[in-house]
Design a protein around this motif. Structure first.
Motif, PDB file in Angstrom:
ATOM      1  N   LEU A 137       0.822  -1.206   0.000  1.00 38.62           N
ATOM      2  CA  LEU A 137       0.000   0.000   0.000  1.00 38.62           C
ATOM      3  C   LEU A 137       0.859   1.261   0.000  1.00 38.62           C
ATOM      4  O   LEU A 137       0.624   2.191  -0.788  1.00 38.62           O
ATOM      5  CB  LEU A 137      -0.924  -0.023   1.221  1.00 38.62           C
ATOM      6  CG  LEU A 137      -1.782   1.224   1.454  1.00 38.62           C
ATOM      7  CD1 LEU A 137      -2.735   1.436   0.290  1.00 38.62           C
ATOM      8  CD2 LEU A 137      -2.537   1.103   2.770  1.00 38.62           C
ATOM      9  N   LEU A 138       1.868   1.301   0.870  1.00 42.79           N
ATOM     10  CA  LEU A 138       2.726   2.483   0.938  1.00 42.79           C
ATOM     11  C   LEU A 138       3.533   2.658  -0.349  1.00 42.79           C
ATOM     12  O   LEU A 138       3.701   3.776  -0.848  1.00 42.79           O
ATOM     13  CB  LEU A 138       3.655   2.379   2.143  1.00 42.79           C
ATOM     14  CG  LEU A 138       2.971   2.392   3.525  1.00 42.79           C
ATOM     15  CD1 LEU A 138       3.990   2.202   4.630  1.00 42.79           C
ATOM     16  CD2 LEU A 138       2.181   3.683   3.717  1.00 42.79           C
ATOM     17  N   GLY A 139       4.049   1.548  -0.867  1.00 44.19           N
ATOM     18  CA  GLY A 139       4.818   1.638  -2.103  1.00 44.19           C
ATOM     19  C   GLY A 139       3.973   2.114  -3.274  1.00 44.19           C
ATOM     20  O   GLY A 139       4.399   2.974  -4.062  1.00 44.19           O
ATOM     21  N   SER A 140       2.765   1.563  -3.403  1.00 44.82           N
ATOM     22  CA  SER A 140       1.890   2.010  -4.490  1.00 44.82           C
ATOM     23  C   SER A 140       1.469   3.464  -4.299  1.00 44.82           C
ATOM     24  O   SER A 140       1.335   4.208  -5.270  1.00 44.82           O
ATOM     25  CB  SER A 140       0.664   1.100  -4.574  1.00 44.82           C
ATOM     26  OG  SER A 140      -0.074   1.133  -3.359  1.00 44.82           O
ATOM     27  N   TRP A 141       1.274   3.875  -3.036  1.00 43.12           N
ATOM     28  CA  TRP A 141       0.931   5.272  -2.774  1.00 43.12           C
ATOM     29  C   TRP A 141       2.058   6.201  -3.236  1.00 43.12           C
ATOM     30  O   TRP A 141       1.804   7.223  -3.873  1.00 43.12           O
ATOM     31  CB  TRP A 141       0.663   5.461  -1.291  1.00 43.12           C
ATOM     32  CG  TRP A 141       0.425   6.886  -0.884  1.00 43.12           C
ATOM     33  CD1 TRP A 141      -0.717   7.602  -1.041  1.00 43.12           C
ATOM     34  CD2 TRP A 141       1.383   7.756  -0.273  1.00 43.12           C
ATOM     35  NE1 TRP A 141      -0.552   8.880  -0.561  1.00 43.12           N
ATOM     36  CE2 TRP A 141       0.732   9.000  -0.078  1.00 43.12           C
ATOM     37  CE3 TRP A 141       2.696   7.613   0.142  1.00 43.12           C
ATOM     38  CZ2 TRP A 141       1.383  10.082   0.507  1.00 43.12           C
ATOM     39  CZ3 TRP A 141       3.336   8.689   0.715  1.00 43.12           C
ATOM     40  CH2 TRP A 141       2.684   9.894   0.900  1.00 43.12           C
ATOM     41  N   ALA A 142       3.302   5.828  -2.917  1.00 46.38           N
ATOM     42  CA  ALA A 142       4.436   6.658  -3.328  1.00 46.38           C
ATOM     43  C   ALA A 142       4.567   6.707  -4.848  1.00 46.38           C
ATOM     44  O   ALA A 142       4.785   7.781  -5.434  1.00 46.38           O
ATOM     45  CB  ALA A 142       5.723   6.129  -2.695  1.00 46.38           C
ATOM     46  N   VAL A 143       4.432   5.552  -5.498  1.00 41.80           N
ATOM     47  CA  VAL A 143       4.570   5.518  -6.958  1.00 41.80           C
ATOM     48  C   VAL A 143       3.461   6.327  -7.620  1.00 41.80           C
ATOM     49  O   VAL A 143       3.699   7.120  -8.550  1.00 41.80           O
ATOM     50  CB  VAL A 143       4.561   4.059  -7.449  1.00 41.80           C
ATOM     51  CG1 VAL A 143       4.487   4.001  -8.974  1.00 41.80           C
ATOM     52  CG2 VAL A 143       5.811   3.332  -6.974  1.00 41.80           C
ATOM     53  N   LEU A 144       2.216   6.152  -7.156  1.00 42.25           N
ATOM     54  CA  LEU A 144       1.104   6.882  -7.753  1.00 42.25           C
ATOM     55  C   LEU A 144       1.216   8.373  -7.480  1.00 42.25           C
ATOM     56  O   LEU A 144       0.833   9.196  -8.324  1.00 42.25           O
ATOM     57  CB  LEU A 144      -0.213   6.336  -7.200  1.00 42.25           C
ATOM     58  CG  LEU A 144      -0.591   4.933  -7.685  1.00 42.25           C
ATOM     59  CD1 LEU A 144      -1.801   4.408  -6.931  1.00 42.25           C
ATOM     60  CD2 LEU A 144      -0.885   4.949  -9.182  1.00 42.25           C
ATOM     61  N   LEU A 145       1.744   8.731  -6.303  1.00 44.52           N
ATOM     62  CA  LEU A 145       1.922  10.155  -6.002  1.00 44.52           C
ATOM     63  C   LEU A 145       2.923  10.790  -6.962  1.00 44.52           C
ATOM     64  O   LEU A 145       2.690  11.890  -7.491  1.00 44.52           O
ATOM     65  CB  LEU A 145       2.384  10.320  -4.552  1.00 44.52           C
ATOM     66  CG  LEU A 145       2.651  11.750  -4.091  1.00 44.52           C
ATOM     67  CD1 LEU A 145       1.395  12.596  -4.232  1.00 44.52           C
ATOM     68  CD2 LEU A 145       3.171  11.765  -2.662  1.00 44.52           C
ATOM     69  N   LEU A 146       4.046  10.116  -7.197  1.00 40.29           N
ATOM     70  CA  LEU A 146       5.027  10.639  -8.146  1.00 40.29           C
ATOM     71  C   LEU A 146       4.445  10.734  -9.554  1.00 40.29           C
ATOM     72  O   LEU A 146       4.688  11.704 -10.278  1.00 40.29           O
ATOM     73  CB  LEU A 146       6.271   9.751  -8.150  1.00 40.29           C
ATOM     74  CG  LEU A 146       7.107   9.746  -6.858  1.00 40.29           C
ATOM     75  CD1 LEU A 146       8.234   8.733  -6.970  1.00 40.29           C
ATOM     76  CD2 LEU A 146       7.657  11.144  -6.571  1.00 40.29           C
TER      77      LEU A 146
END
Length: 442
Positions: free
Chosen positions: A22-31
């Motif tokens: 969840l955190l990794g996908s959040w960071a990738v989607l945010l970028l």
């Protein structure tokens, strides 16, 4: 079976893993969102700032007609300077120039005259706006929104969080629910089609409810396998134990001075008992321990039917090579030929053809055959459509044995009538063995 502590540890690890996803996908989607929509969000903020500054500039111009700039600055907190032209200390960046141009367009669309704009400072993005004053030149300093970077815009943070939650939920459904359920579905299909399934063939993975279903399925398959082994052991044991007394009985009868009629009657009964015993043994085994062997089916079939009279059996074989269990499948073919001789009409035609990826082994006779309802009943063990058949050593296992052997090969058994096959049908009724396509045409 896993202990509660092991299950708890596995559940905690799985929770941590999905949290990291969840955190990794959040960071990738945010970028990704920041790179795609960051500048558009900044542009919208500059436009909104332009509407607010247009109102401030207009009010300031009206106030300057009666009050000095210093008093207005003290009362309103606006950053006003009295200077002919503010000094530009640093060269503005391309993003600041873009924001300045957007702000200028917004002000021009809302004010009677387009004010002059000058960049204030690169380190602290701001702009000087010229205010029309009746006595002296006045400039208003207005801060600009920071360019897209870190920290991101709150709206993009929220959008990335929602998208990451939806993405993670989809992955959880796919990995923890859908994939284990698909594996369970394939195992259920295999068991439903009559294929053997080893206990524990479905790993207990995924969501807790799916794990419980998998455990129940594995327990069911284990019970079915145990019942199958017990049944086969019982049938094989009965058939094996009957052989010795039958042999002794035949030997003792041979020592008696019986008439030819009585001797033939006793021999017929003993042959029937031995035939039933052989069927029990075949049904209990079914070729399960025989390995698959690649062999030319046309030559193999010619050897299987070599003992039958040539005037009653005809061959129509195409050269095909396939992997089969030759002994078990040979007994199944012999059973079908014996049934055709006993209950059909001669001649019997054995036809071998390749159809697409499958191999069709057809055994035609000239009789009326069976209806679809009777065929379904005949495939069941210990089913005799004609009660008189049991008097000649038939116990209702012939077609069940054939069906069992064919299923062990991954194929299926069906029937055909002449009206279905057209004018090229060599008979009126056929039993068809369809084997899967692991074949090679010679």
């Amino acid at each position: 079976m896993e202990s509660p502590a092991t299950r708890t540890e596995a559940g905690a690890l799985r929770f941590l893993g999905w949290t990291a996803v969840l955190l990794g996908s959040w960071a990738v989607l945010l970028l990704l969102l920041q790179s795609l929509f960051g500048r558009q969000v900044d542009r919208l903020q500059v436009l909104r700032l332009g509407r607010e500054l247009a109102l401030q500039v207009r009010l300031t111009e009206l106030t300057l007609e009666r009050y000095p700039p210093s008093l207005i600055q003290d009362l309103t907190g606006l950053d006003l300077v009295v200077v002919d032209r503010p000094a530009v200390k640093t060269t503005p960046s391309a993003v600041q120039l873009e924001h300045q141009q957007v702000l200028a367009n917004a002000l021009c669309s809302r004010l009677k005259e387009c004010p002059a704009l000058l960049p204030a400072d690169q380190r602290d993005p701001a702009v000087w706006i010229e205010v029309i004053s009746p006595l002296e030149p006045v400039w208003l300093r207005a801060p600009l929104p920071r360019s897209h970077g870190w920290p991101p815009q709150p709206m993009l943070l929220g959008m990335a969080g929602v998208a990451a939650a939806l993405t993670t939920a989809g992955l959880i459904l796919a990995v923890e629910v859908e994939r284990p359920l698909r594996r369970l579905e394939r195992a259920l299909s295999a068991v439903g089609d009559g294929q053997s399934a080893d206990p524990g063939v479905v790993p207990a993975e995924g969501a807790p409810v799916v794990q419980r279903v998998s455990h129940r399925f594995n327990a069911m398959v284990k019970r079915l396998a145990d019942n199958q082994r017990e049944r086969n052991t019982m049938l094989a044991g009965i058939a094996h134990d009957l052989r010795a007394p039958l042999t002794r009985l035949r030997f003792r009868l041979s020592l008696q001075n019986l008439s030819e009629t009585d001797s033939q009657g006793w021999d017929g009964d003993l042959d029937a008992l031995e035939r039933i015993t052989d069927q029990f043994l075949l049904y209990a085994g079914g070729g399960s321990s025989e390995p698959l062997i690649s062999c030319p089916l046309d030559q193999w079939l010619a050897e299987v039917v070599a003992s039958y009279p040539r005037d009653s059996l005809q061959l129509d074989l195409s050269p095909i090579t396939a992997e089969v269990r030759p002994v078990a499948l040979g007994r199944a073919v012999s059973n079908l030929i014996d049934n055709a001789f006993s209950y059909g009409e001669r001649p019997v035609v054995v036809r071998l053809r390749q159809q697409g990826a499958d191999v069709r082994l057809e055994l035609w006779d000239q009789g009326s055959g069976l209806s679809q309802d009777d065929w379904s009943k005949a495939l069941q063990p210990f089913q005799r459509l004609d009660p008189a058949r049991g008097q000649s050593g038939h116990c209702g296992l012939g077609l069940a044995i054939v069906n069992h052997v064919v299923q062990r090969h991954g194929g299926h058994l069906t029937i055909a009538h002449a009206q279905q096959r057209g004018p090229d049908a060599p008979g009126h009724f056929a039993v068809v063995i369809v084997l899967p396509g692991n074949t090679q045409t010679s």
